[in-house]
Design an enzyme around this catalytic site. Structure first.
Site, PDB file in Angstrom:
ATOM      1  N   LYS A 155      79.633   6.976  13.768  1.00  0.00           N
ATOM      2  CA  LYS A 155      80.387   6.545  12.599  1.00  0.00           C
ATOM      3  C   LYS A 155      80.727   7.778  11.776  1.00  0.00           C
ATOM      4  O   LYS A 155      79.847   8.434  11.219  1.00  0.00           O
ATOM      5  CB  LYS A 155      79.564   5.562  11.772  1.00  0.00           C
ATOM      6  CG  LYS A 155      80.310   5.099  10.535  1.00  0.00           C
ATOM      7  CD  LYS A 155      79.611   3.958   9.841  1.00  0.00           C
ATOM      8  CE  LYS A 155      80.358   3.555   8.589  1.00  0.00           C
ATOM      9  NZ  LYS A 155      79.691   2.477   7.866  1.00  0.00           N
ATOM     10  N   LYS A 196      83.706   4.877  15.566  1.00  0.00           N
ATOM     11  CA  LYS A 196      84.419   4.344  14.412  1.00  0.00           C
ATOM     12  C   LYS A 196      84.784   5.471  13.461  1.00  0.00           C
ATOM     13  O   LYS A 196      83.915   6.282  13.160  1.00  0.00           O
ATOM     14  CB  LYS A 196      83.497   3.346  13.703  1.00  0.00           C
ATOM     15  CG  LYS A 196      84.017   2.825  12.389  1.00  0.00           C
ATOM     16  CD  LYS A 196      82.967   1.998  11.695  1.00  0.00           C
ATOM     17  CE  LYS A 196      83.502   1.588  10.344  1.00  0.00           C
ATOM     18  NZ  LYS A 196      82.533   0.937   9.529  1.00  0.00           N
TER      19      LYS A 196
END
Ligand code: PBG
Length: 344
Positions: free
Chosen positions: A205, A262
């Protein structure tokens, strides 16, 4: 130029692009509705859905509307949703995010209702404290307020994951980026016999500007209110590839069932590298900012929405994602259905 001029070449790749039929035969990547996970924002109460300015077409849904939406998604053959609580009232927020552990929360009720009404739909929930903390961080701070306390945060996230498992989720998805949380959550779930509740680890992330509209949607503290303490102290530096692979290997070893990259569209190289490196399934999360920029440009007539949407998703799949969290899930599923009807 001589009209009968013919190049002395044998290879003519254009032969395979001659017609729709031939292009279909040689198409290497296909989008299917089974690929998509629809993120949904849930709000308390029995009011009407609430628009989100930066995310046209996406609304915050009270439970009654959530159930209707899930039925529609399921009818479109979408298999999974990711639920996020939105608009936790300020009165329920504090520096510890304790509302995350409220056993009577509307959010747990929402999870239970979905699993009761549409049991075949897989439910994924985010494990992080940012919707519940006044400062908007994903965890709790140390005494001096200078850092997110890793281990104390992990202890709370374990309790949170357990509540979600008890409510019936199929996967918990820790999005906090604390060290060691996957192993700790796995141990906690197993110790309470939730051995079949899975973990989708937000393993890569990145600290991205593209989460902006998400914070509006959820009503969590915008980055400006995060003060001197930045999410950079836990989310990955967008410049780093090796670190993303390292995090992925750690999360796989700690017991994650699925890993994630992500945002998605700006990190296709990372998706491919991790896909090559690991053997468990890989998810990619096309985040709010990616959706918002495609939508905003198409509303101005600068992009064709349908084509830009499909191309953005196709690229993520081609890069190596086995599943895609995307706010376009429902629209793309509708497009796929229409397409099947018109060509079938
Ligand atoms: C919270 C969380 C965020 C997103 C998913 N879970 C925001 C953040 O970390 O600031 C972003 C999703 C999106 O933008 O679509 N931990």
């Amino acid at each position: 130029m001589n009209d009968s001029f013919i190049l002395d070449i044998v290879q003519r790749p254009r032969r395979l692009r001659k017609s729709h039929a031939i292009r279909s035969l040689v198409q290497e990547t296909w989008l299917r509705t089974d690929d998509f996970i629809q993120p949904i924002f849930v709000v308390e109460g029995d009011g009407e859905p609430i628009e989100i300015e930066s995310l046209p077409g996406i609304k915050r849904l009270p439970i009654k509307h959530l159930l209707r939406e899930c039925e529609e998604l399921s009818a479109l053959d979408i298999r999974a949703i990711a639920l996020f609580p939105a608009f936790i009232p300020d009165a329920k927020k504090n520096i510890l995010g304790s509302e995350a552990l409220n056993t009577n929360s509307f959010f747990l009720k929402a999870i239970r209702s979905v699993k009761e009404h549409i049991p075949e739909l897989a439910v994924i929930t985010d494990i992080a404290l940012d919707p519940y903390t006044t400062h908007g961080h994903d965890g709790i701070l140390n005494k001096q307020g200078t850092d997110v306390d890793n281990d104390k945060t992990v202890a709370i996230l374990c309790a949170m994951a357990l509540l979600h498992a008890e409510a019936g989720v199929d996967f918990v998805a820790p999005s906090d980026m604390m060290d060691g949380r996957i192993g700790a959550i796995r141990t906690t779930l197993d110790s309470q016999d939730f051995t079949t509740t899975g973990i989708i680890a937000y393993s890569s992330k990145f600290n991205s500007a593209y989460y902006g509209p998400f914070r509006e949607a959820v009503g969590s503290a915008p980055s400006a209110q995060l003060g001197n303490l930045s999410k950079k102290t836990y989310q990955l530096n967008p410049a780093n590839r090796n670190e993303a692979i390292y995090e992925s290997i750690l999360d796989q070893a700690e017991g994650a069932d699925v890993l994630m990259v992500k945002p998605a569209g700006l990190y296709l190289d990372i998706i491919r590298d991790i896909k090559n490196e690991i053997s468990i399934p890989l998810a990619a999360y096309q985040v709010t900012g990616e959706y918002a920029q495609i939508y905003a440009a198409s509303q101005r007539g600068w992009l064709d929405l349908g084509r830009a949407r499909e191309e953005s998703l196709m690229a993520i799949k081609r890069a190596g994602a086995d599943m895609i969290f995307t706010y376009f899930a429902k629209e793309q599923a509708q497009a796929i259905r229409m397409n099947n009807l018109s060509s079938g």
